[in-house]
Design a protein around this motif. Structure first.
Motif, PDB file in Angstrom:
ATOM      1  N   TYR A  36       0.828  -1.190   0.000  1.00  0.00           N
ATOM      2  CA  TYR A  36       0.000   0.000   0.000  1.00  0.00           C
ATOM      3  C   TYR A  36       0.872   1.254   0.000  1.00  0.00           C
ATOM      4  O   TYR A  36       1.950   1.283   0.602  1.00  0.00           O
ATOM      5  CB  TYR A  36      -0.913   0.024   1.234  1.00  0.00           C
ATOM      6  CG  TYR A  36      -2.048  -0.965   1.192  1.00  0.00           C
ATOM      7  CD1 TYR A  36      -1.868  -2.274   1.637  1.00  0.00           C
ATOM      8  CD2 TYR A  36      -3.298  -0.599   0.695  1.00  0.00           C
ATOM      9  CE1 TYR A  36      -2.916  -3.186   1.595  1.00  0.00           C
ATOM     10  CE2 TYR A  36      -4.346  -1.499   0.656  1.00  0.00           C
ATOM     11  CZ  TYR A  36      -4.145  -2.797   1.111  1.00  0.00           C
ATOM     12  OH  TYR A  36      -5.179  -3.692   1.057  1.00  0.00           O
ATOM     13  N   GLN A  38       0.629   5.278   1.052  1.00  0.00           N
ATOM     14  CA  GLN A  38      -0.192   6.218   1.806  1.00  0.00           C
ATOM     15  C   GLN A  38       0.418   7.612   1.713  1.00  0.00           C
ATOM     16  O   GLN A  38       1.523   7.856   2.185  1.00  0.00           O
ATOM     17  CB  GLN A  38      -0.316   5.797   3.270  1.00  0.00           C
ATOM     18  CG  GLN A  38      -1.320   6.647   4.052  1.00  0.00           C
ATOM     19  CD  GLN A  38      -1.584   6.104   5.448  1.00  0.00           C
ATOM     20  OE1 GLN A  38      -0.754   5.435   6.045  1.00  0.00           O
ATOM     21  NE2 GLN A  38      -2.770   6.394   5.992  1.00  0.00           N
ATOM     22  N   PRO A  44      -4.526   4.345   2.970  1.00  0.00           N
ATOM     23  CA  PRO A  44      -3.618   3.532   2.147  1.00  0.00           C
ATOM     24  C   PRO A  44      -4.264   3.143   0.824  1.00  0.00           C
ATOM     25  O   PRO A  44      -5.450   2.808   0.784  1.00  0.00           O
ATOM     26  CB  PRO A  44      -3.382   2.293   3.026  1.00  0.00           C
ATOM     27  CG  PRO A  44      -3.702   2.733   4.421  1.00  0.00           C
ATOM     28  CD  PRO A  44      -4.804   3.722   4.266  1.00  0.00           C
ATOM     29  N   PHE A  89       3.554   0.655   2.821  1.00  0.00           N
ATOM     30  CA  PHE A  89       3.338  -0.413   3.799  1.00  0.00           C
ATOM     31  C   PHE A  89       3.244  -1.755   3.095  1.00  0.00           C
ATOM     32  O   PHE A  89       2.556  -1.891   2.074  1.00  0.00           O
ATOM     33  CB  PHE A  89       2.029  -0.198   4.568  1.00  0.00           C
ATOM     34  CG  PHE A  89       2.036   0.988   5.485  1.00  0.00           C
ATOM     35  CD1 PHE A  89       1.478   2.192   5.088  1.00  0.00           C
ATOM     36  CD2 PHE A  89       2.578   0.891   6.750  1.00  0.00           C
ATOM     37  CE1 PHE A  89       1.472   3.298   5.931  1.00  0.00           C
ATOM     38  CE2 PHE A  89       2.581   1.985   7.610  1.00  0.00           C
ATOM     39  CZ  PHE A  89       2.027   3.187   7.194  1.00  0.00           C
ATOM     40  N   MET A 100      -5.261  -8.997   8.669  1.00  0.00           N
ATOM     41  CA  MET A 100      -4.134  -8.602   7.844  1.00  0.00           C
ATOM     42  C   MET A 100      -3.142  -7.837   8.711  1.00  0.00           C
ATOM     43  O   MET A 100      -3.506  -6.871   9.373  1.00  0.00           O
ATOM     44  CB  MET A 100      -4.591  -7.745   6.674  1.00  0.00           C
ATOM     45  CG  MET A 100      -3.477  -7.444   5.690  1.00  0.00           C
ATOM     46  SD  MET A 100      -4.078  -6.638   4.210  1.00  0.00           S
ATOM     47  CE  MET A 100      -5.035  -7.946   3.462  1.00  0.00           C
ATOM     48  N   PHE A 102       0.248  -5.517   9.103  1.00  0.00           N
ATOM     49  CA  PHE A 102       1.011  -4.544   8.344  1.00  0.00           C
ATOM     50  C   PHE A 102       2.406  -4.348   8.934  1.00  0.00           C
ATOM     51  O   PHE A 102       2.610  -4.475  10.151  1.00  0.00           O
ATOM     52  CB  PHE A 102       0.290  -3.192   8.354  1.00  0.00           C
ATOM     53  CG  PHE A 102      -0.897  -3.120   7.445  1.00  0.00           C
ATOM     54  CD1 PHE A 102      -2.097  -3.712   7.788  1.00  0.00           C
ATOM     55  CD2 PHE A 102      -0.809  -2.454   6.231  1.00  0.00           C
ATOM     56  CE1 PHE A 102      -3.200  -3.655   6.953  1.00  0.00           C
ATOM     57  CE2 PHE A 102      -1.909  -2.380   5.384  1.00  0.00           C
ATOM     58  CZ  PHE A 102      -3.101  -2.986   5.744  1.00  0.00           C
ATOM     59  N   GLY A 103       3.350  -4.017   8.056  1.00  0.00           N
ATOM     60  CA  GLY A 103       4.644  -3.560   8.521  1.00  0.00           C
ATOM     61  C   GLY A 103       4.528  -2.145   9.065  1.00  0.00           C
ATOM     62  O   GLY A 103       3.469  -1.520   8.964  1.00  0.00           O
ATOM     63  N   ALA A 104       5.620  -1.643   9.613  1.00  0.00           N
ATOM     64  CA  ALA A 104       5.611  -0.315  10.244  1.00  0.00           C
ATOM     65  C   ALA A 104       5.712   0.818   9.239  1.00  0.00           C
ATOM     66  O   ALA A 104       5.523   1.985   9.607  1.00  0.00           O
ATOM     67  CB  ALA A 104       6.735  -0.214  11.263  1.00  0.00           C
TER      68      ALA A 104
END
Lengths: 112, 113
Positions: A36, A38, A44, A89, A100, A102-104
């Motif tokens: 994604y 953002q 996102p 992301f 789901m 997500f990474g940071a």
């Protein structure tokens, strides 16, 4: 549960250069890996995704690779443009999208 | 095709109050998921609604609750607000045939003072 780690946290490139963002995940049952973008003040935006039965997927200047054995996947942006500047992301989904992870995030800056 | 919309855009509440956030899913999408995004972090899954029922929940306390309506729109309710609830709340919708492909709305920025 699933844990997604993303590197680097910030990335600065010159316009026209390539950018690579890497993610690792922990649960081998994960089978869907979206990316994604953002932008400031927005939600996102899904830019590309890959499923576990595919090793690589490309869409114009964006490509994603997946290594299921090593449990890592990467986003590649070629010929970067200033409008690519945003926070990116990665995410991983276990079996379906009920949870789901997500990474940071990676803040990408493309300098003109 | 109308995208995911959320209201309100911004909201300021006091600790202990209750808040309701709203989401309209994208046309043709019947599944709605809610996420909390703290500043500088990735979104965290709160819960998902499918066919008007909760279909999975993340690690959030019961004071976070939701609803889905027959037109697939959804509400997120948070009771007894705490300062740490300050965040961007995102709603994402997906189609029945591709549940994993989620499309996000612009979010509601909640500030708890």
């Amino acid at each position: 549960g699933e844990n997604v780690e993303q590197h680097p946290s910030t990335l600065s490139v010159q316009e026209g250069d390539s950018a690579v963002i890497k993610c690792t995940y922990s649960d081998s049952a994960s089978n869907y890996f979206p990316w994604y973008k953002q932008e400031l003040g927005k939600g996102p935006q899904l830019i590309i995704d890959i499923r576990s039965n595919v090793g690589e997927k490309k869409d114009q200047r964006i490509a994603v690779t997946l290594n299921k054995t090593a449990k890592h996947f990467s986003l590649h942006i070629t010929e970067t443009q200033p409008e690519d500047s945003a926070v990116y992301f990665c995410a991983a989904s276990i079996r379906n999208n009920n949870d789901m992870r997500f990474g940071a995030g990676t803040r990408l800056t493309v300098k003109p | 095709e109308t995208g995911v919309t959320q209201s309100p855009t911004h909201l300021i509440k006091t600790r202990g109050q209750q808040v309701t956030l709203r989401c309209s899913s994208q046309s043709g999408h019947n599944t709605v998921s809610w996420y909390q995004q703290a500043l500088g972090q990735g979104p965290q899954f709160i819960f998902q609604y499918y066919r008007e029922e909760e279909n999975g929940r993340g690690n959030f306390p019961p004071r976070f609750s939701g609803l889905q309506f027959p037109n697939y729109s959804s509400e997120l309710n948070v009771n007894a607000l705490e300062l740490d609830d300050s965040a961007l709340y995102l709603c994402a919708s997906s189609r029945p045939e591709t549940l994993v492909e989620q499309y996000f709305g612009p979010g509601t920025r909640l500030t708890v003072t």
